[in-house]
Design a protein around this motif. Structure first.
Motif, PDB file in Angstrom:
ATOM      1  N   GLU A   1       0.595  -2.274  -3.141  1.00 19.09           N
ATOM      2  CA  GLU A   1      -0.591  -1.919  -3.927  1.00 19.09           C
ATOM      3  C   GLU A   1      -0.434  -2.310  -5.390  1.00 19.09           C
ATOM      4  O   GLU A   1      -1.426  -2.641  -6.066  1.00 19.09           O
ATOM      5  CB  GLU A   1      -0.890  -0.420  -3.800  1.00 19.09           C
ATOM      6  CG  GLU A   1       0.199   0.511  -4.286  1.00 19.09           C
ATOM      7  CD  GLU A   1       1.258   0.863  -3.267  1.00 19.09           C
ATOM      8  OE1 GLU A   1       1.949   1.886  -3.473  1.00 19.09           O
ATOM      9  OE2 GLU A   1       1.397   0.128  -2.258  1.00 19.09           O
ATOM     10  N   LEU A   2       0.794  -2.314  -5.904  1.00 18.60           N
ATOM     11  CA  LEU A   2       1.014  -2.751  -7.279  1.00 18.60           C
ATOM     12  C   LEU A   2       0.641  -4.219  -7.437  1.00 18.60           C
ATOM     13  O   LEU A   2      -0.084  -4.604  -8.376  1.00 18.60           O
ATOM     14  CB  LEU A   2       2.478  -2.539  -7.669  1.00 18.60           C
ATOM     15  CG  LEU A   2       2.923  -3.214  -8.970  1.00 18.60           C
ATOM     16  CD1 LEU A   2       2.156  -2.675 -10.167  1.00 18.60           C
ATOM     17  CD2 LEU A   2       4.421  -3.056  -9.172  1.00 18.60           C
ATOM     18  N   TYR A   3       1.091  -5.043  -6.512  1.00 14.07           N
ATOM     19  CA  TYR A   3       0.846  -6.487  -6.620  1.00 14.07           C
ATOM     20  C   TYR A   3      -0.619  -6.829  -6.370  1.00 14.07           C
ATOM     21  O   TYR A   3      -1.156  -7.753  -6.982  1.00 14.07           O
ATOM     22  CB  TYR A   3       1.776  -7.233  -5.667  1.00 14.07           C
ATOM     23  CG  TYR A   3       3.215  -7.051  -6.075  1.00 14.07           C
ATOM     24  CD1 TYR A   3       3.821  -7.902  -6.989  1.00 14.07           C
ATOM     25  CD2 TYR A   3       3.953  -5.978  -5.591  1.00 14.07           C
ATOM     26  CE1 TYR A   3       5.124  -7.712  -7.396  1.00 14.07           C
ATOM     27  CE2 TYR A   3       5.262  -5.772  -5.986  1.00 14.07           C
ATOM     28  CZ  TYR A   3       5.842  -6.636  -6.897  1.00 14.07           C
ATOM     29  OH  TYR A   3       7.138  -6.431  -7.302  1.00 14.07           O
ATOM     30  N   ARG A   4      -1.284  -6.079  -5.500  1.00 19.72           N
ATOM     31  CA  ARG A   4      -2.718  -6.315  -5.309  1.00 19.72           C
ATOM     32  C   ARG A   4      -3.471  -5.996  -6.594  1.00 19.72           C
ATOM     33  O   ARG A   4      -4.392  -6.728  -6.984  1.00 19.72           O
ATOM     34  CB  ARG A   4      -3.235  -5.477  -4.133  1.00 19.72           C
ATOM     35  CG  ARG A   4      -4.752  -5.619  -3.857  1.00 19.72           C
ATOM     36  CD  ARG A   4      -5.231  -7.068  -3.790  1.00 19.72           C
ATOM     37  NE  ARG A   4      -4.511  -7.869  -2.844  1.00 19.72           N
ATOM     38  CZ  ARG A   4      -4.875  -8.064  -1.583  1.00 19.72           C
ATOM     39  NH1 ARG A   4      -5.959  -7.484  -1.114  1.00 19.72           N
ATOM     40  NH2 ARG A   4      -4.162  -8.855  -0.799  1.00 19.72           N
ATOM     41  N   LYS A   5      -3.067  -4.922  -7.274  1.00 18.83           N
ATOM     42  CA  LYS A   5      -3.716  -4.589  -8.534  1.00 18.83           C
ATOM     43  C   LYS A   5      -3.499  -5.698  -9.561  1.00 18.83           C
ATOM     44  O   LYS A   5      -4.421  -6.056 -10.307  1.00 18.83           O
ATOM     45  CB  LYS A   5      -3.185  -3.261  -9.071  1.00 18.83           C
ATOM     46  CG  LYS A   5      -3.896  -2.778 -10.326  1.00 18.83           C
ATOM     47  CD  LYS A   5      -3.467  -1.372 -10.712  1.00 18.83           C
ATOM     48  CE  LYS A   5      -4.237  -0.883 -11.945  1.00 18.83           C
ATOM     49  NZ  LYS A   5      -3.863   0.512 -12.313  1.00 18.83           N
ATOM     50  N   LEU A   6      -2.294  -6.267  -9.591  1.00 22.16           N
ATOM     51  CA  LEU A   6      -2.019  -7.367 -10.510  1.00 22.16           C
ATOM     52  C   LEU A   6      -2.878  -8.587 -10.177  1.00 22.16           C
ATOM     53  O   LEU A   6      -3.422  -9.237 -11.068  1.00 22.16           O
ATOM     54  CB  LEU A   6      -0.540  -7.728 -10.472  1.00 22.16           C
ATOM     55  CG  LEU A   6       0.429  -6.664 -10.992  1.00 22.16           C
ATOM     56  CD1 LEU A   6       1.871  -7.062 -10.698  1.00 22.16           C
ATOM     57  CD2 LEU A   6       0.232  -6.408 -12.477  1.00 22.16           C
ATOM     58  N   ALA A   7      -2.997  -8.896  -8.884  1.00 20.34           N
ATOM     59  CA  ALA A   7      -3.810 -10.044  -8.480  1.00 20.34           C
ATOM     60  C   ALA A   7      -5.284  -9.828  -8.817  1.00 20.34           C
ATOM     61  O   ALA A   7      -5.961 -10.734  -9.317  1.00 20.34           O
ATOM     62  CB  ALA A   7      -3.639 -10.304  -6.983  1.00 20.34           C
ATOM     63  N   ILE A   8      -5.790  -8.634  -8.563  1.00 20.51           N
ATOM     64  CA  ILE A   8      -7.183  -8.335  -8.887  1.00 20.51           C
ATOM     65  C   ILE A   8      -7.411  -8.426 -10.389  1.00 20.51           C
ATOM     66  O   ILE A   8      -8.501  -8.800 -10.852  1.00 20.51           O
ATOM     67  CB  ILE A   8      -7.562  -6.933  -8.353  1.00 20.51           C
ATOM     68  CG1 ILE A   8      -7.575  -6.938  -6.824  1.00 20.51           C
ATOM     69  CG2 ILE A   8      -8.916  -6.480  -8.896  1.00 20.51           C
ATOM     70  CD1 ILE A   8      -7.731  -5.565  -6.213  1.00 20.51           C
ATOM     71  N   SER A   9      -6.365  -8.132 -11.156  1.00 20.36           N
ATOM     72  CA  SER A   9      -6.458  -8.213 -12.613  1.00 20.36           C
ATOM     73  C   SER A   9      -6.326  -9.639 -13.137  1.00 20.36           C
ATOM     74  O   SER A   9      -6.325  -9.847 -14.351  1.00 20.36           O
ATOM     75  CB  SER A   9      -5.388  -7.326 -13.257  1.00 20.36           C
ATOM     76  OG  SER A   9      -5.602  -5.972 -12.912  1.00 20.36           O
ATOM     77  N   GLY A  10      -6.171 -10.597 -12.222  1.00 26.14           N
ATOM     78  CA  GLY A  10      -6.185 -12.003 -12.624  1.00 26.14           C
ATOM     79  C   GLY A  10      -4.888 -12.747 -12.490  1.00 26.14           C
ATOM     80  O   GLY A  10      -4.828 -13.950 -12.775  1.00 26.14           O
ATOM     81  N   ALA A  11      -3.802 -12.084 -12.059  1.00 25.35           N
ATOM     82  CA  ALA A  11      -2.509 -12.753 -11.985  1.00 25.35           C
ATOM     83  C   ALA A  11      -2.528 -13.909 -10.991  1.00 25.35           C
ATOM     84  O   ALA A  11      -3.066 -13.801  -9.890  1.00 25.35           O
ATOM     85  CB  ALA A  11      -1.423 -11.761 -11.601  1.00 25.35           C
ATOM     86  N   LYS A  12      -1.914 -15.019 -11.397  1.00 26.34           N
ATOM     87  CA  LYS A  12      -1.686 -16.158 -10.510  1.00 26.34           C
ATOM     88  C   LYS A  12      -0.197 -16.335 -10.223  1.00 26.34           C
ATOM     89  O   LYS A  12       0.174 -17.057  -9.300  1.00 26.34           O
ATOM     90  CB  LYS A  12      -2.258 -17.434 -11.128  1.00 26.34           C
ATOM     91  CG  LYS A  12      -3.780 -17.419 -11.249  1.00 26.34           C
ATOM     92  CD  LYS A  12      -4.313 -18.756 -11.730  1.00 26.34           C
ATOM     93  CE  LYS A  12      -5.839 -18.752 -11.742  1.00 26.34           C
ATOM     94  NZ  LYS A  12      -6.391 -20.061 -12.166  1.00 26.34           N
ATOM     95  N   VAL A  13       0.623 -15.696 -11.031  1.00 26.76           N
ATOM     96  CA  VAL A  13       2.071 -15.707 -10.857  1.00 26.76           C
ATOM     97  C   VAL A  13       2.544 -14.256 -10.895  1.00 26.76           C
ATOM     98  O   VAL A  13       2.053 -13.450 -11.689  1.00 26.76           O
ATOM     99  CB  VAL A  13       2.754 -16.519 -11.973  1.00 26.76           C
ATOM    100  CG1 VAL A  13       4.270 -16.372 -11.907  1.00 26.76           C
ATOM    101  CG2 VAL A  13       2.363 -17.990 -11.882  1.00 26.76           C
ATOM    102  N   LEU A  14       3.500 -13.922 -10.040  1.00 25.97           N
ATOM    103  CA  LEU A  14       4.107 -12.595 -10.013  1.00 25.97           C
ATOM    104  C   LEU A  14       5.604 -12.754 -10.260  1.00 25.97           C
ATOM    105  O   LEU A  14       6.243 -13.604  -9.631  1.00 25.97           O
ATOM    106  CB  LEU A  14       3.874 -11.923  -8.654  1.00 25.97           C
ATOM    107  CG  LEU A  14       2.408 -11.783  -8.226  1.00 25.97           C
ATOM    108  CD1 LEU A  14       2.320 -11.361  -6.765  1.00 25.97           C
ATOM    109  CD2 LEU A  14       1.670 -10.800  -9.118  1.00 25.97           C
ATOM    110  N   VAL A  15       6.145 -11.956 -11.159  1.00 28.94           N
ATOM    111  CA  VAL A  15       7.548 -12.079 -11.543  1.00 28.94           C
ATOM    112  C   VAL A  15       8.321 -10.839 -11.090  1.00 28.94           C
ATOM    113  O   VAL A  15       7.861  -9.706 -11.286  1.00 28.94           O
ATOM    114  CB  VAL A  15       7.678 -12.271 -13.068  1.00 28.94           C
ATOM    115  CG1 VAL A  15       9.143 -12.305 -13.478  1.00 28.94           C
ATOM    116  CG2 VAL A  15       6.992 -13.559 -13.500  1.00 28.94           C
ATOM    117  N   VAL A  16       9.513 -11.071 -10.502  1.00 29.07           N
ATOM    118  CA  VAL A  16      10.322  -9.977  -9.966  1.00 29.07           C
ATOM    119  C   VAL A  16      11.781 -10.139 -10.405  1.00 29.07           C
ATOM    120  O   VAL A  16      12.589 -10.739  -9.693  1.00 29.07           O
ATOM    121  CB  VAL A  16      10.262  -9.921  -8.427  1.00 29.07           C
ATOM    122  CG1 VAL A  16      10.914  -8.624  -7.913  1.00 29.07           C
ATOM    123  CG2 VAL A  16       8.840 -10.047  -7.908  1.00 29.07           C
ATOM    124  N   PRO A  17      12.174  -9.624 -11.556  1.00 31.23           N
ATOM    125  CA  PRO A  17      13.606  -9.547 -11.868  1.00 31.23           C
ATOM    126  C   PRO A  17      14.210  -8.415 -11.054  1.00 31.23           C
ATOM    127  O   PRO A  17      13.597  -7.356 -10.900  1.00 31.23           O
ATOM    128  CB  PRO A  17      13.612  -9.239 -13.360  1.00 31.23           C
ATOM    129  CG  PRO A  17      12.337  -8.482 -13.592  1.00 31.23           C
ATOM    130  CD  PRO A  17      11.334  -9.055 -12.630  1.00 31.23           C
TER     131      PRO A  17
END
Length: 264
Positions: A158-174
């Protein structure tokens, strides 16, 4: 956009860890990367009693990576560090992002904390020493909307879906993913987050042994929006590169419009 994941084996010598991180950033810049990503707790992995004193977001840790970004002309995601927390008992686990001019352009505090109790096997309560963040963050990095997360966040779609809905095209995971879970879950989860959100996923991990008697999985990787692993680091300290094709991302979102078709 050419990106680089920097894989470390950070341990208890903070000065050494930072020197290695700087060297990897130099290799990333020399390899043509515009954006380099370091792993979780890049400056220290070890016994909590020996951890460096928490710092504010404008402390020595930030100054070190701001200088690196400026001197190398590189977008730098400085993994994460122990930020001064809301009380004496807890820190934040915090990511900082720096532009090529050295400006800090994003701050993200890890939202999901790893608390587990398995009788007779393991007892670990991250929330005893780390306070959770409360805000999701999408930052413009080299003109590309980029969603930020840290390690255990990876298990919460659900965190990543929220990021995508907010416009993210790249997701970063350290991350500092443990060996026993990483060997079965790391790649599967990263590819799932890429496919379901139709984003590139860039994951920089710690690798190898560290105190107290723990081993990080490593295998830092870059995954495209189709779920294809574009690049994966071997089991050693180093830098791994890939080129992100944002036109391909747009094509995938057009031909399989799952984000546009969502109803919840």
């Amino acid at each position: 956009m050419r990106v680089a994941v920097c894989q470390l084996n950070s341990r208890e010598d903070r000065a050494h860890n930072l020197a290695v991180a700087r060297g990897l950033l130099e290799r990333a810049a020399a390899g043509g990367a515009e954006f380099a990503i370091l792993p979780e707790y890049v400056d220290f992995l070890g016994r909590s009693a020996e951890a460096p004193k928490p710092e504010p977001v404008d402390g020595e840790f930030a100054a070190f990576f701001a200088a690196a970004a400026r001197e190398l002309g590189l977008w730098v995601h400085a993994g994460s560090f122990h930020e001064t927390g809301p009380d004496a008992a807890r820190t934040y686990n915090t990511s900082l992002v720096f532009a090529p001019n050295g400006e800090r352009v994003a701050t993200y505090r890890k939202i999901h904390l790893y608390d587990v109790e398995i009788a007779g096997r393991v007892s670990y309560q991250e929330s005893r020493s780390v306070a959770p963040g409360e805000q999701t963050v999408v930052a413009e990095i080299a003109g590309v909307p980029t969603g930020l997360s840290i390690c255990y966040d990876l298990r919460f779609p659900e965190l990543y879906r929220k990021l995508a809905i907010s416009g993210a095209k790249v997701l970063v995971v350290p991350a500092a993913f443990m060996l026993h879970t990483g060997r079965d879950h790391w790649e599967v989860l990263l590819r799932a987050r890429a496919i379901e959100n139709q984003c590139y996923v860039i994951a920089a991990g710690q690798t190898g042994d560290h105190e107290p008697s723990r081993t990080c999985f490593g295998r830092s990787m870059i995954v495209d929006p189709w779920g294809t692993v574009l690049a994966q680091a071997p089991d050693t300290v180093g830098v791994t590169f890939a080129d992100l094709d944002l036109e391909r991302l747009d094509t995938i979102r057009t031909e399989v419009p799952s984000l546009a078709n969502r109803r919840l």
